[in-house]
Design a protein around this motif. Structure first.
Motif, PDB file in Angstrom:
ATOM      1  N   ASP A  19     -11.363   1.497  46.514  1.00 22.17           N
ATOM      2  CA  ASP A  19     -12.274   0.354  46.455  1.00 22.17           C
ATOM      3  C   ASP A  19     -12.446  -0.258  45.064  1.00 22.17           C
ATOM      4  OD1 ASP A  19     -12.801   0.544  49.202  1.00 22.17           O
ATOM      5  OD2 ASP A  19     -14.294   2.096  48.864  1.00 22.17           O
ATOM      6  N   SER A  21     -17.380   1.381  46.529  1.00 21.29           N
ATOM      7  CA  SER A  21     -17.363   1.778  47.934  1.00 21.29           C
ATOM      8  C   SER A  21     -18.649   1.347  48.636  1.00 21.29           C
ATOM      9  CB  SER A  21     -17.166   3.283  48.058  1.00 21.29           C
ATOM     10  OG  SER A  21     -15.911   3.664  47.541  1.00 21.29           O
ATOM     11  N   ALA A  66     -18.291  -2.275  49.635  1.00 24.37           N
ATOM     12  CA  ALA A  66     -17.373  -2.448  50.761  1.00 24.37           C
ATOM     13  C   ALA A  66     -17.949  -1.916  52.079  1.00 24.37           C
ATOM     14  CB  ALA A  66     -16.041  -1.754  50.460  1.00 24.37           C
ATOM     15  N   ASN A  67     -18.945  -1.020  52.004  1.00 24.00           N
ATOM     16  CA  ASN A  67     -19.430  -0.329  53.207  1.00 24.00           C
ATOM     17  C   ASN A  67     -20.950  -0.262  53.293  1.00 24.00           C
ATOM     18  OD1 ASN A  67     -16.788   0.992  54.306  1.00 24.00           O
ATOM     19  ND2 ASN A  67     -16.778   1.401  52.108  1.00 24.00           N
TER      20      ASN A  67
END
Length: 146
Positions: free
Chosen positions: A88, A132, A135-136
């Protein structure tokens, strides 16, 4: 004034009481998206509480996500798959609009300082890197609230 601490430093009662009186002490044991300084700007210290007092145990940065101990225990496999810095990472991290309903730990104070965050002395909570997390975010927040 930006403080420097060493690992496992025992903070004085006066220091902690001063943080509390200035509203610079945050209970982060339930987890959430951290808002505050990057590592480059001093980061955010996290503490554990012991019978003898509060000790410094690390430094995190804004846009990282702390997943509470219970949710980390239940979802460790999923969280390990999510937190992949190499996958990421981007050269430049851009801040982003945070969706409504995301649990927030607001450690912002000013450009030179951050508030202090109390975390679970039992450990085993997860800290998801900011790349990360970006992204999530919705999935991490869902797992933290499970």
């Amino acid at each position: 004034m930006k403080y420097k601490h060493y690992n496992k430093e025992l903070l004085s009662d006066d220091f902690i009481n001063n943080l509390i009186s200035k509203n610079d002490f945050i209970d982060g044991r339930d987890g959430g998206l951290v808002l505050g300084n990057s590592h480059e700007n001093g980061g955010i210290f996290f503490l554990y509480q012991f019978p003898e007092g509060f000790r410094v145990f690390g430094n995190i940065e804004g846009y990282e996500y702390i997943v509470n101990k219970e949710s980390t225990d239940k979802n460790r496999y999923d969280l390990e798959k999510i937190s992949d810095f190499d996958r990421d990472f981007t050269d430049v991290f851009e801040s982003y609009e945070i969706p409504k309903g995301i649990k927030i730990i607001d450690a912002r104070k000013n450009n030179k300082e951050s508030k202090y965050i109390l975390l679970d002395v039992r450990g085993k909570f997860a800290i998801i890197n900011k790349y990360s997390t970006k992204a999530n975010l919705s999935k991490i927040d869902f797992l933290n609230k499970k």
